[in-house]
Design a protein around this motif. Structure first.
Motif, PDB file in Angstrom:
ATOM      1  N   ALA A 140       0.818  -1.211   0.000  1.00  0.00           N
ATOM      2  CA  ALA A 140       0.000   0.000   0.000  1.00  0.00           C
ATOM      3  C   ALA A 140       0.854   1.264   0.000  1.00  0.00           C
ATOM      4  O   ALA A 140       0.442   2.298  -0.509  1.00  0.00           O
ATOM      5  CB  ALA A 140      -0.920  -0.005   1.204  1.00  0.00           C
ATOM      6  N   SER A 141       2.064   1.177   0.539  1.00  0.00           N
ATOM      7  CA  SER A 141       2.900   2.367   0.615  1.00  0.00           C
ATOM      8  C   SER A 141       4.100   2.337  -0.336  1.00  0.00           C
ATOM      9  O   SER A 141       4.810   3.324  -0.443  1.00  0.00           O
ATOM     10  CB  SER A 141       3.416   2.542   2.041  1.00  0.00           C
ATOM     11  OG  SER A 141       4.212   1.437   2.406  1.00  0.00           O
ATOM     12  N   GLU A 142       4.327   1.234  -1.017  1.00  0.00           N
ATOM     13  CA  GLU A 142       5.501   1.110  -1.889  1.00  0.00           C
ATOM     14  C   GLU A 142       5.076   0.991  -3.348  1.00  0.00           C
ATOM     15  O   GLU A 142       4.362   0.070  -3.722  1.00  0.00           O
ATOM     16  CB  GLU A 142       6.328  -0.105  -1.504  1.00  0.00           C
ATOM     17  CG  GLU A 142       7.555  -0.269  -2.336  1.00  0.00           C
ATOM     18  CD  GLU A 142       8.809  -0.214  -1.494  1.00  0.00           C
ATOM     19  OE1 GLU A 142       9.859   0.013  -2.090  1.00  0.00           O
ATOM     20  OE2 GLU A 142       8.726  -0.398  -0.289  1.00  0.00           O
ATOM     21  N   ILE A 177      -4.189  -2.251  -6.174  1.00  0.00           N
ATOM     22  CA  ILE A 177      -3.842  -3.074  -5.018  1.00  0.00           C
ATOM     23  C   ILE A 177      -2.403  -3.567  -5.132  1.00  0.00           C
ATOM     24  O   ILE A 177      -1.809  -3.530  -6.200  1.00  0.00           O
ATOM     25  CB  ILE A 177      -4.810  -4.272  -4.890  1.00  0.00           C
ATOM     26  CG1 ILE A 177      -4.774  -5.123  -6.167  1.00  0.00           C
ATOM     27  CG2 ILE A 177      -6.215  -3.810  -4.590  1.00  0.00           C
ATOM     28  CD1 ILE A 177      -5.546  -6.401  -6.085  1.00  0.00           C
ATOM     29  N   ALA A 178      -1.867  -4.021  -4.016  1.00  0.00           N
ATOM     30  CA  ALA A 178      -0.462  -4.457  -3.967  1.00  0.00           C
ATOM     31  C   ALA A 178      -0.208  -5.668  -4.859  1.00  0.00           C
ATOM     32  O   ALA A 178      -1.117  -6.394  -5.239  1.00  0.00           O
ATOM     33  CB  ALA A 178      -0.086  -4.782  -2.525  1.00  0.00           C
ATOM     34  N   ASP A 179       1.071  -5.847  -5.156  1.00  0.00           N
ATOM     35  CA  ASP A 179       1.557  -6.980  -5.956  1.00  0.00           C
ATOM     36  C   ASP A 179       1.000  -6.993  -7.371  1.00  0.00           C
ATOM     37  O   ASP A 179       0.575  -8.035  -7.867  1.00  0.00           O
ATOM     38  CB  ASP A 179       1.266  -8.316  -5.265  1.00  0.00           C
ATOM     39  CG  ASP A 179       1.994  -8.441  -3.944  1.00  0.00           C
ATOM     40  OD1 ASP A 179       3.119  -7.930  -3.847  1.00  0.00           O
ATOM     41  OD2 ASP A 179       1.448  -9.043  -3.019  1.00  0.00           O
ATOM     42  N   ARG A 180       1.014  -5.842  -8.006  1.00  0.00           N
ATOM     43  CA  ARG A 180       0.571  -5.746  -9.393  1.00  0.00           C
ATOM     44  C   ARG A 180       1.609  -5.027 -10.228  1.00  0.00           C
ATOM     45  O   ARG A 180       2.299  -4.147  -9.753  1.00  0.00           O
ATOM     46  CB  ARG A 180      -0.746  -4.967  -9.501  1.00  0.00           C
ATOM     47  CG  ARG A 180      -1.916  -5.752  -8.964  1.00  0.00           C
ATOM     48  CD  ARG A 180      -3.226  -5.174  -9.368  1.00  0.00           C
ATOM     49  NE  ARG A 180      -3.450  -5.244 -10.799  1.00  0.00           N
ATOM     50  CZ  ARG A 180      -4.307  -4.488 -11.435  1.00  0.00           C
ATOM     51  NH1 ARG A 180      -5.011  -3.608 -10.794  1.00  0.00           N
ATOM     52  NH2 ARG A 180      -4.476  -4.606 -12.731  1.00  0.00           N
ATOM     53  N   ILE A 181       1.675  -5.422 -11.487  1.00  0.00           N
ATOM     54  CA  ILE A 181       2.497  -4.719 -12.472  1.00  0.00           C
ATOM     55  C   ILE A 181       1.548  -4.275 -13.569  1.00  0.00           C
ATOM     56  O   ILE A 181       0.828  -5.095 -14.138  1.00  0.00           O
ATOM     57  CB  ILE A 181       3.582  -5.636 -13.075  1.00  0.00           C
ATOM     58  CG1 ILE A 181       4.525  -6.147 -11.995  1.00  0.00           C
ATOM     59  CG2 ILE A 181       4.351  -4.891 -14.166  1.00  0.00           C
ATOM     60  CD1 ILE A 181       5.495  -7.195 -12.487  1.00  0.00           C
ATOM     61  N   VAL A 182       1.536  -2.976 -13.835  1.00  0.00           N
ATOM     62  CA  VAL A 182       0.647  -2.433 -14.848  1.00  0.00           C
ATOM     63  C   VAL A 182       1.473  -1.647 -15.860  1.00  0.00           C
ATOM     64  O   VAL A 182       2.251  -0.771 -15.472  1.00  0.00           O
ATOM     65  CB  VAL A 182      -0.421  -1.508 -14.226  1.00  0.00           C
ATOM     66  CG1 VAL A 182      -1.318  -0.920 -15.301  1.00  0.00           C
ATOM     67  CG2 VAL A 182      -1.237  -2.252 -13.178  1.00  0.00           C
ATOM     68  N   VAL A 183       1.316  -1.973 -17.124  1.00  0.00           N
ATOM     69  CA  VAL A 183       1.933  -1.183 -18.186  1.00  0.00           C
ATOM     70  C   VAL A 183       1.044   0.033 -18.393  1.00  0.00           C
ATOM     71  O   VAL A 183      -0.118  -0.098 -18.756  1.00  0.00           O
ATOM     72  CB  VAL A 183       2.062  -1.994 -19.499  1.00  0.00           C
ATOM     73  CG1 VAL A 183       2.616  -1.117 -20.611  1.00  0.00           C
ATOM     74  CG2 VAL A 183       2.924  -3.223 -19.286  1.00  0.00           C
TER      75      VAL A 183
END
Length: 116
Positions: A45-47, A93-99
């Protein structure tokens, strides 16, 4: 005696590009003209990390904590960069990679991630 902790890295943003210096002496640098893809990685949430990639798949990782208005303003100069898409990815949300942006002519060497 307690002093301020030494940051693990610091980032310079110029009209020419982005450079990240690590505490171990290593450096990542990317010229704006070489950027072909921008990804947002939410680790918690913070990174949040911005990853700039070139045609060879080499990158420069920029933590949100190291960015300022200059970095975000410079992203807007990438052709058809969508600030709303960046904002939405930054709130993911955390643990996502979005182009969030890809050059009109992306290289085949980059992993093909689907846009959300």
């Amino acid at each position: 005696m307690h002093g301020n902790a030494v940051p693990d890295s610091y980032v310079y943003v110029t009209e020419e590009g982005v450079t990240r210096h690590y505490s171990d002496g290593s450096v990542e640098a990317m010229a704006w003209e070489d950027v072909v893809e921008v990804r947002v990685v939410t680790e918690s949430a913070s990174e949040l990390l911005y990853i700039l990639l070139d045609r060879d798949g080499e990158g420069c990782v920029v933590p949100r904590s190291a960015t300022d208005a200059t970095f975000l303003a410079r992203l807007r100069y990438l052709p058809d960069f969508d600030l709303e898409r960046l904002r939405a990815a930054s709130e993911a949300i955390a643990d996502r990679i979005v182009v969030v942006w890809r050059s009109p002519e992306p290289p085949a060497a980059l992993q093909d991630l689907e846009y959300d």
